[in-house]
Design an enzyme around this catalytic site. Structure first.
Site, PDB file in Angstrom:
ATOM      1  N   LYS A   7      81.422  52.334 -73.937  1.00 55.14           N
ATOM      2  CA  LYS A   7      80.883  51.926 -75.029  1.00 55.14           C
ATOM      3  C   LYS A   7      81.242  52.672 -76.284  1.00 55.14           C
ATOM      4  CE  LYS A   7      78.703  48.473 -73.951  1.00 55.14           C
ATOM      5  NZ  LYS A   7      78.825  46.947 -74.446  1.00 55.14           N
ATOM      6  N   TYR A  16      79.520  53.886 -68.293  1.00 55.15           N
ATOM      7  CA  TYR A  16      78.925  52.612 -69.199  1.00 55.15           C
ATOM      8  C   TYR A  16      79.124  53.449 -70.450  1.00 55.15           C
ATOM      9  CZ  TYR A  16      75.568  50.066 -72.047  1.00 55.15           C
ATOM     10  OH  TYR A  16      74.991  49.033 -72.902  1.00 55.15           O
TER      11      TYR A  16
END
Length: 265
Positions: A167, A163
């Site tokens: 990002k 994750y």
């Protein structure tokens, strides 16, 4: 030639068409409703028809309007079909919100297919949507793209490497793309929220409590203690930030932290 900022009316939302991905729930739903409430025509894109129908119902009576379409933003064929379906729309604002949280595990325990799934939705989905809808903005000489990143891409978040890496990739995509299309009058920015109160964070607190042998409340308290405001954000606060960014026509190639003070720099 790009439209000079002085030519923009005071309201940068009302009357514009905004495409929001992941609009059926969570942040996407809140962003879509905030834009509709301010008079935008929102095209809400998601993977579940029922959730999109619920968005349409929630938007009834607001000053703008909603049209919905189902698509998997990670699928090139689906995005091409979506662009064809929306050929009658003049998309002036693109909010790339669709994303998934991915596994909560040490890097060595993350399976390659789980890593690939996170990057497919969070990064490739953003790329595909920009690839499909930027040409019209460039041709018209005006447009706004807001990519949802995360403060987790810029600070340690253990056991969440897919994750956080995805990002940070979104932020890199944003800044580089801004320099590609900025000369044509298109602004590209990213918004990096901190933890948002909702199902994802509730899942994370439960997993952290299990891992550390503490209670759910203790896990939550330890996490939010890192923020200056001693709390998480609400979905509505993130939606308000999107609206605010659209009212800053000089904003370009920027990444905005909205973290309740969890990130300070």
């Amino acid at each position: 030639m790009p439209t000079p900022a002085s030519a923009f009316p005071g309201d940068r939302v009302a009357g514009r068409t905004a495409l929001v991905t992941g609009a059926g729930s969570g942040l996407g739903r809140a962003i879509a409703l905030a834009l509709v409430a301010r008079g935008a025509r929102v095209v809400g894109v998601g993977r579940t028809q029922q959730s999109l129908e619920e968005l349409e119902e929630a938007a009834r009576g607001l000053s703008g309007s909603v049209r919905t379409a189902t698509a998997d933003v990670a699928d090139p064929v689906a995005v091409t079909a979506l662009a064809a379906e929306l050929a009658d729309e003049t998309v002036e604002v693109l909010v790339n919100n669709a994303g998934i949280a991915g596994p909560v595990a040490p890097l060595v325990d993350v399976e390659p297919e789980d890593w690939d799934e996170v990057f497919a939705v969070n990064v490739r989905g953003t790329y595909l949507m920009c690839r499909a809808f930027l040409p019209g903005m460039v041709e018209r000489g005006e447009g706004d793209v807001i990519n949802l990143a995360s403060v987790s891409g810029k600070r340690p978040l253990t056991r969440r490497t897919p994750y956080t890496a995805s990002k940070m990739a979104v932020i890199g995509l944003t800044t580089t793309l801004a320099y590609e299309v900025g000369p044509a009058g298109v602004s590209v920015n990213s918004l990096s929220p901190g933890p948002v109160d909702g199902p994802r964070m509730h899942r994370n607190f439960a997993l952290e409590a299990e891992r550390t042998g503490t209670s759910y409340d203790e896990a939550e308290a330890a996490f939010v203690s890192r923020a200056a405001l001693q709390r998480m954000l609400t979905e509505e606060e993130v939606a308000a930030a999107v609206v605010a960014m659209l009212h800053m026509p000089g904003l370009c190639a920027a990444d905005i932290d909205l973290s309740a003070g969890m990130v300070a720099r």
